[in-house]
Design an enzyme around this catalytic site. Structure first.
Site, PDB file in Angstrom:
ATOM      1  N   GLY A  13      13.713  58.969  -7.147  1.00 36.21           N
ATOM      2  CA  GLY A  13      14.579  58.720  -8.301  1.00 36.21           C
ATOM      3  C   GLY A  13      14.234  57.439  -9.039  1.00 36.21           C
ATOM      4  O   GLY A  13      15.050  56.520  -9.125  1.00 36.21           O
ATOM      5  N   ALA A  14      13.011  57.397  -9.598  1.00 37.79           N
ATOM      6  CA  ALA A  14      12.568  56.131 -10.212  1.00 37.79           C
ATOM      7  C   ALA A  14      12.414  56.211 -11.730  1.00 37.79           C
ATOM      8  O   ALA A  14      11.825  55.328 -12.326  1.00 37.79           O
ATOM      9  CB  ALA A  14      11.270  55.665  -9.575  1.00 37.79           C
ATOM     10  N   ARG A  16      14.750  55.918 -13.925  1.00 38.92           N
ATOM     11  CA  ARG A  16      15.641  54.982 -14.622  1.00 38.92           C
ATOM     12  C   ARG A  16      16.388  54.119 -13.602  1.00 38.92           C
ATOM     13  O   ARG A  16      16.235  54.301 -12.385  1.00 38.92           O
ATOM     14  CB  ARG A  16      16.638  55.722 -15.529  1.00 38.92           C
ATOM     15  CG  ARG A  16      17.433  56.793 -14.834  1.00 38.92           C
ATOM     16  CD  ARG A  16      18.059  57.734 -15.884  1.00 38.92           C
ATOM     17  NE  ARG A  16      18.206  59.072 -15.374  1.00 38.92           N
ATOM     18  CZ  ARG A  16      19.254  59.514 -14.692  1.00 38.92           C
ATOM     19  NH1 ARG A  16      20.259  58.715 -14.456  1.00 38.92           N
ATOM     20  NH2 ARG A  16      19.296  60.752 -14.233  1.00 38.92           N
ATOM     21  N   ASP A  63      12.901  67.746  -5.783  1.00 39.57           N
ATOM     22  CA  ASP A  63      14.344  67.673  -5.538  1.00 39.57           C
ATOM     23  C   ASP A  63      14.593  67.056  -4.164  1.00 39.57           C
ATOM     24  O   ASP A  63      14.301  67.671  -3.133  1.00 39.57           O
ATOM     25  CB  ASP A  63      14.934  69.095  -5.630  1.00 39.57           C
ATOM     26  CG  ASP A  63      16.435  69.094  -5.343  1.00 39.57           C
ATOM     27  OD1 ASP A  63      17.012  68.009  -5.090  1.00 39.57           O
ATOM     28  OD2 ASP A  63      17.028  70.193  -5.369  1.00 39.57           O
ATOM     29  N   ASN A  90      16.173  56.282  -2.737  1.00 40.70           N
ATOM     30  CA  ASN A  90      17.048  55.703  -3.768  1.00 40.70           C
ATOM     31  C   ASN A  90      17.832  56.755  -4.551  1.00 40.70           C
ATOM     32  O   ASN A  90      18.925  56.475  -5.035  1.00 40.70           O
ATOM     33  CB  ASN A  90      16.178  54.870  -4.721  1.00 40.70           C
ATOM     34  CG  ASN A  90      16.914  54.506  -5.985  1.00 40.70           C
ATOM     35  OD1 ASN A  90      17.763  53.617  -5.995  1.00 40.70           O
ATOM     36  ND2 ASN A  90      16.614  55.208  -7.086  1.00 40.70           N
ATOM     37  N   SER A 142      25.777  51.779  -0.745  1.00 45.80           N
ATOM     38  CA  SER A 142      26.596  51.201  -1.812  1.00 45.80           C
ATOM     39  C   SER A 142      27.720  50.397  -1.168  1.00 45.80           C
ATOM     40  O   SER A 142      28.127  50.691  -0.035  1.00 45.80           O
ATOM     41  CB  SER A 142      27.205  52.328  -2.647  1.00 45.80           C
ATOM     42  OG  SER A 142      28.267  51.840  -3.435  1.00 45.80           O
ATOM     43  N   TYR A 155      31.326  60.458  -2.502  1.00 46.15           N
ATOM     44  CA  TYR A 155      30.251  59.455  -2.637  1.00 46.15           C
ATOM     45  C   TYR A 155      30.320  58.442  -1.485  1.00 46.15           C
ATOM     46  O   TYR A 155      29.294  58.121  -0.864  1.00 46.15           O
ATOM     47  CB  TYR A 155      30.424  58.764  -3.990  1.00 46.15           C
ATOM     48  CG  TYR A 155      29.380  57.738  -4.344  1.00 46.15           C
ATOM     49  CD1 TYR A 155      28.100  58.138  -4.774  1.00 46.15           C
ATOM     50  CD2 TYR A 155      29.646  56.373  -4.280  1.00 46.15           C
ATOM     51  CE1 TYR A 155      27.143  57.199  -5.127  1.00 46.15           C
ATOM     52  CE2 TYR A 155      28.696  55.427  -4.627  1.00 46.15           C
ATOM     53  CZ  TYR A 155      27.447  55.843  -5.053  1.00 46.15           C
ATOM     54  OH  TYR A 155      26.502  54.908  -5.403  1.00 46.15           O
ATOM     55  N   ALA A 157      31.606  58.835   1.469  1.00 49.44           N
ATOM     56  CA  ALA A 157      31.213  59.486   2.734  1.00 49.44           C
ATOM     57  C   ALA A 157      29.688  59.582   2.818  1.00 49.44           C
ATOM     58  O   ALA A 157      29.091  59.315   3.865  1.00 49.44           O
ATOM     59  CB  ALA A 157      31.846  60.874   2.828  1.00 49.44           C
TER      60      ALA A 157
END
Ligand code: NAP
Length: 248
Positions: A13-14, A16, A63, A90, A142, A155, A157
């Site tokens: 997931g790079a 953005r 994915d 990420n 997070s 999220y 969990a």
């Protein structure tokens, strides 16, 4: 001094936000980069163009929530880059709602993309890293995974699950010199937060002890430490990067 010279990193997931910031910092420190995305092909091409003068870089449409795709990605990266030294899991999404209104679909999707993804790629790179007898895996949790948040049960969990998973992996793979750590970002200002009501965003900033939101570079610098040999004796750790939002 370049801290990642000669190393190869996979960053999921790079295209953005935080992932892109990690790719930029890693490239400045000499790492060759394989990165993934879900659909933003044009942004992936832009990032390749931006960083090609610095290092070898290639984007993969993959994915993160799909088990087979993680295996395939690992094989392709080893074929193209020769090895995998660093993995940054990420990629992540939110589908926020109060529990009363949360659909089963929104629960499942967040768990699949945020948590299954971490299992999928960590599992896929374990064997090649064991052969090398070295590796650094960094998983993006997070502040919400550490303390919970109303309206984000799915999220939270998924992000708390990442912490338990990573600590277990650190215990299992430490003897093979494979390290596994977690970063728990606080409120990070990205393209996404630019579209929010600025008065609310300012209130969030005012409530943070360091009086500002974090930047993707703040998170990337923490990843740089955990990816590099500077952290050779650090594993199973959760690094809070949140301007002091959470102290304990
Ligand atoms: P973002 O701007 O929404 O970017 C998400 C990235 O993940 C994009 O590159 C997206 O690709 C990719 N992605 C989404 N679903 C994917 C999938 N199924 N497979 C592969 N790639 C996928 O996110 P961000 O704000 O930078 O957050 C990055 C990570 O940090 C997430 O795990 C998030 O939970 C965590 N985090 C963020 C904050 C914050 O304040 N921003 C705070 C704490 C933790 P496409 O562009 O192709 O869709």
């Amino acid at each position: 001094m370049k801290l990642l010279e000669g190393k190869t990193a996979i960053i999921t997931g790079a295209t953005r936000g935080i992932g892109k910031g990690i790719a930029q910092v890693f490239a400045r420190h000499g790492a060759n980069i394989a990165f993934t995305y879900a659909s933003s092909a044009a942004k992936a091409e832009e990032l390749e163009k931006e960083l090609t003068p610095l290092v070898k870089i290639k984007g993969y449409l993959s994915d993160a929530s799909d088990y087979e795709s993680a295996q395939k990605l690992t094989d392709e990266v080893i074929k193209e880059f020769g090895k995998i030294d660093i993995v940054v899991n990420n990629a992540g999404i939110t589908r926020d709602n109060l529990l009363l209104r949360m659909s089963k679909e929104d629960w499942d999707e967040v768990i699949r993309i945020n948590l299954d993804s971490v299992f999928n790629l960590t599992k896929a790179v374990t064997k090649p890293m064991m052969k090398q007898r070295k590796g650094s895996i960094i998983n993006m949790s997070s502040v919400v995974g550490v303390k919970g948040n109303a309206g984000q049960a799915n999220y939270a969990a998924s992000k708390a699950g990442i912490i338990g998973f990573s600590k277990s992996v650190a215990l299992e793979l430490g003897s093979r010199n494979i390290r596994c750590n977690v970063i728990a970002p606080g409120f990070i200002e990205t393209e996404m937060t630019e579209v929010l009501d600025q008065k609310t965003v300012q209130e969030w900033r005012d409530n943070i002890p360091l009086k500002r939101g974090g930047t993707p570079e703040d998170i990337a610098n923490a990843c740089l430490y955990l990816a590099s040999d500077l952290s050779d004796y650090v594993t199973g750790h959760v690094l809070n990067v949140n301007g002091g939002m959470l102290t304990y």
